[in-house]
Design a protein around this motif. Structure first.
Motif, PDB file in Angstrom:
ATOM      1  N   GLY A  45      51.980  37.751  27.188  1.00 36.29           N
ATOM      2  CA  GLY A  45      50.550  38.484  27.751  1.00 36.29           C
ATOM      3  C   GLY A  45      50.598  40.169  27.215  1.00 36.29           C
ATOM      4  O   GLY A  45      51.756  40.495  26.268  1.00 36.29           O
ATOM      5  N   ASP A  78      44.182  45.126  32.051  1.00 40.71           N
ATOM      6  CA  ASP A  78      44.511  43.694  32.035  1.00 40.71           C
ATOM      7  C   ASP A  78      44.859  43.211  33.268  1.00 40.71           C
ATOM      8  O   ASP A  78      45.588  43.861  33.912  1.00 40.71           O
ATOM      9  CB  ASP A  78      45.456  43.173  31.030  1.00 40.71           C
ATOM     10  N   HIS A  91      50.821  32.614  28.499  1.00 40.18           N
ATOM     11  CA  HIS A  91      50.244  33.633  27.602  1.00 40.18           C
ATOM     12  C   HIS A  91      51.111  34.306  26.569  1.00 40.18           C
ATOM     13  O   HIS A  91      51.064  35.138  26.144  1.00 40.18           O
ATOM     14  CB  HIS A  91      49.288  34.204  28.277  1.00 40.18           C
ATOM     15  N   TRP A 108      43.289  37.321  32.843  1.00 40.89           N
ATOM     16  CA  TRP A 108      44.382  36.007  32.523  1.00 40.89           C
ATOM     17  C   TRP A 108      44.519  35.497  33.611  1.00 40.89           C
ATOM     18  O   TRP A 108      44.769  35.976  34.927  1.00 40.89           O
ATOM     19  CB  TRP A 108      45.726  36.923  32.225  1.00 40.89           C
TER      20      TRP A 108
END
Length: 800
Positions: A520, A732, A517, A761
């Motif tokens: 992130g 997160d 990602h 995630w």
């Protein structure tokens, strides 16, 4: 898509473009030439060691249209990770723009600090499939048909840049017709490096186990098909190695394959001739059909249909089929003649690497296969089938190999500056091993290698490391490995004489997901749940909550599952009932008033003789040969044993799979048992307490169906993760580790976290299992976050 940018104000009418990613062997240069011609631009395109280089001249507005269309309309198998205008020095050093033409130049093989991506092997495209079936086509029925949109790539590559002289196809001289296609810019086979036909290309041969010829090119497929219909086992040399094939509807034949291959219960993949034939046996969604029919042609787990004619022994006790469509023309032709689905499992003994050479296959598979269908195109590099599992939000990779690897992943911004001109080798873990090479702005993760517990797999691991170094011209400056001192990959890293960076196992899991990602967010709570990983405290970790704070350059273990002991250590991995005893013993110790009655009563029910119970109790009481673990995987095993699912396992994760499958049979929403968070004292990590869960399960075993208890178990774990996330207070959350191959756990946890306002995630390009460890090691080294401190502290609320 990456933004186009100029480095130094280059003249708008004459620009040099550098393109990196999966751009060699996918029809990229012919596409660039066609696009330039359509727009009336002059210029050239060529491969180089970094990817593709383009020089174009024309009106500035037209050049902008060129780059915009390039990103939007690139060939389907291409993947652009960098698109940048070159510096003036680069423009001055490359060939000039030809007047009135757009050319494809010879490749530039000069050294580069950021070598080109290696293109994965691609399944048969629609155009070639139509030609294969057309009686009037000169390649009708030719099992090695290909074009710029399909065919072997990585498996035949010997050096970069990717051109025919640097592949195993160099052994075949193109006939005039193939050479004309190869050099005609408007042809679909323009610069298709594996281009061939029946006149000049590879040929088939059917042999007995000693190598004696039984049928030549014209009848080899028919002979193999006849053998399969008769219940025989045929070893077939595919694109990246041998498959073992047998009639998937013949239970006796499949059972014989299992017996000879020493693969007692692990599911076997099944190859179907078409989506239509698969839908006769399984429920297949449109999305799953797209994955199956994609250029990667992976194995996809689909739910088996009631009344399926497939042999029960294909996947005993498993509601899913690992299905794939023919990834190469040879298999298209073979299945058309067999007329039924076939088991297509790796050509090896269990846990060994694939066979790739004819003599090697006859030596290693002679006790398994009755016949061998081989060809004379050399396989440069073995590569197994990729495996995907459908899940909400996109598939979960169980194995990343053919069709996907070794395509590069982009490193987060700043990585190139950290590496400079050197390369970082990452050797991964011990199970489901992959290795990775970080160089420039990319990390290249090898295809799946496997478990490093035998000499053959270790040799394949060493070959893969050497291959990455050779193809990329890499000069390794450092090597990253797991912190476990006894992993074969760790010992290999120590043997290289390079500076070593050890990256904690569960931290590497979290970092692998962040890498996918783009790095992130700056601060995440990683939930890393798996079977086994080396903890800095000497315990076996596996149910971890770790906060990674990039700004602080640190990772801290803020929570974990309540610890328990594993009687017999590694023996508990193969025997889930031992994990159950460890859980019960911990409960008895923490509740002295119980007097050990849980342990004694359940040990007898789990099938332990009185003498074995006494020995195991002593091991647990004394902490001898009974290491402490926080493993979620072992918790799954213990619950599986208590639910009567598995006393012993024949393959990794088998018990946990059975608990998941049972849970899917329960109707309605499951009510979780309590799973409280216990605050750590004196800054120690919090604990997620499985005790009430186990108490509830034991209490309700007699009054509830096992499927209901399995569903409640999953619901409890998801609720427990949510409770820990609320305690820690990081917005997160990363879900990673082999336990999140369990799509029920993944879905329930994701839904619970999102409903509470957390951002989740998860893995999208790498497996959550140890196949992603090498990639995570790379990011850990580049960020300087490689170990995990212990402890939780509250700062103005629940914070790391």
């Amino acid at each position: 898509m990456s933004a186009v940018h100029e480095a130094d104000g280059a003249p708008a009418a004459d620009r040099v473009l550098a393109i990196e990613g999966t751009v060699q062997g996918v029809g990229f240069r012919p596409y660039i030439r066609r696009l330039g011609g359509q727009l009336g631009l002059c210029g050239w395109v060529r491969n180089d060691r970094r990817g593709v280089q383009v020089r174009i001249a024309g009106a500035a507005a037209t050049l902008d249209v060129f780059t915009a269309r390039l990103q939007a309309e690139a060939p389907p198998a291409a993947r652009i990770v960098l698109l940048a205008w070159a510096t003036k020095e680069t423009r001055d050093a490359v060939p000039a723009v030809p007047a009135g033409e757009f050319l494809i130049l010879e490749s530039d093989g000069a050294a580069a600090t950021r070598p080109a991506a290696i293109t994965p092997d691609l399944a048969l495209c629609g155009d070639c499939r139509r030609e294969l079936a057309a009686p009037g086509d000169r390649r009708h029925g030719y099992p090695f048909i290909n074009c710029t949109n399909c065919g072997p790539r990585y498996s035949i590559l010997e050096a970069l840049p990717y051109d025919r002289p640097r592949t195993t196809m160099a052994a075949f001289t193109m006939c005039p017709s193939c050479a004309r296609e190869y050099t005609t810019a408007t042809d679909r086979r323009f610069h298709a490096e594996p281009n061939a036909c029946p006149v000049c290309g590879p040929q088939l041969l059917l042999t007995d186990p000693t190598g004696g010829a039984m049928a030549g090119p014209a009848t080899a497929i028919a002979g193999a098909a006849e053998a399969l219909r008769a219940g025989q086992i045929v070893a077939v040399k595919g694109v990246g190695g041998f498959h073992l094939l047998v009639d998937a509807t013949n239970d006796e034949a499949v059972t014989a394959l299992r017996r000879r291959k020493h693969r007692e219960e692990k599911p076997l993949a099944v190859m179907f001739s078409s989506i239509g034939s698969l839908r006769d046996e399984a429920d297949v969604s449109d999305e799953e059909a797209r994955w199956l029919g994609s250029p990667a042609a992976p194995i996809v787990l689909v739910r088996r249909r009631a009344g399926s004619r497939l042999a029960a022994s294909v996947a005993p006790g498993n509601p899913y089929i690992g299905a794939l469509l023919p990834p190469a023309p040879l298999y298209v032709l073979l299945l058309a003649q067999v007329g039924r689905p076939v088991v297509a499992t790796s050509g090896n003994l269990s846990e060994e690497p694939l066979c790739t050479e004819d003599d090697e296959a006859r030596r290693r598979l002679s006790g398994i296969a009755d016949l061998f269908l081989v060809h004379n195109r050399t396989i440069a590099h073995a590569i197994d089938d990729s495996v995907l599992r459908p899940a909400a939000g996109g598939p979960v990779f169980l194995r990343r190999a053919r069709g996907y690897a070794p395509a590069p992943l982009r490193l987060p911004a700043g990585a190139a500056q950290v590496l400079g001109d050197a390369a970082l080798l990452c050797v991964g873990g011990h199970l489901k091993n992959t290795v990775a090479l970080a160089t420039g702005a990319n990390v290249v993760v090898s295809p799946h290698i496997g478990d490093l517990g035998n000499p053959s797999s270790l040799a394949a691991f060493r070959r893969t490391v050497a291959l990455l170094a050779q193809l990329h011209g890499a000069r390794f400056a450092r090597v990253a490995c797991d912190a476990h001192p006894d992993y074969a990959s760790t010992r290999f890293a120590e043997s290289l004489g390079l500076p070593i960076v050890r990256v904690q196992h569960h931290l590497a899991h979290i970092l692998a997901c962040l890498l996918e990602h783009g790095g992130g967010p700056g601060r995440v709570l990683g939930v890393a749940w798996d079977g086994t990983g080396y903890g800095p405290d000497g315990a076996i970790w596996g149910g971890e909550f770790i906060v990674v704070d990039r700004a602080a350059g640190a990772a801290r273990r803020v929570g974990h599952l309540r610890p328990f002991r594993l009687p017999g250590g590694e023996a508990a991995i193969r025997e889930p009932r031992r994990s159950a005893l460890g859980l019960l013993h911990t409960m008895d110790v923490d509740e002295p008033a119980n007097g050990g009655r849980r342990f004694e009563s359940m040990a007898a029910e789990l099938g332990f003789q009185s003498s074995d119970r006494a020995v195991l109790r002593t091991l647990l009481d004394r902490g001898v040969q009974a290491p402490v673990t926080t493993s979620a995987g072992r918790l799954f095993d213990g619950v599986a044993a208590l639910l009567g699912r598995h006393e012993r396992c024949s393959f990794e994760g088998q018990a946990a799979m059975q608990v998941e499958f049972a849970a899917t049979l329960a109707s309605g929403d499951a009510t979780p048992w309590p799973m409280p968070v216990i605050a750590g004292s004196e800054g120690r990590p919090c604990q997620l307490d499985w005790g009430p869960l186990l108490t509830g399960l034991l209490r309700e075993r007699a009054s509830h169906e096992r499927v209901v208890l399995a569903a409640r178990f999953h619901a409890t774990l998801a609720a427990g993760i949510l409770a820990m996330a609320k305690t820690i207070g990081v917005s997160d959350v990363v879900l990673t580790g082999g336990c999140f191959q369990n799509v029920r756990l993944l879905s329930l946890t994701t839904d619970a976290l999102r409903a509470a306002g957390f951002t989740v995630w998860r893995h999208e390009e790498l497996p959550p299992n140890d196949g992603g460890i090498a990639a995570g090691q790379a990011l850990g080294v580049l960020w300087g976050i490689t170990d995990v401190a212990d402890g939780f502290r509250a700062e103005a609320g629940p914070r790391f």
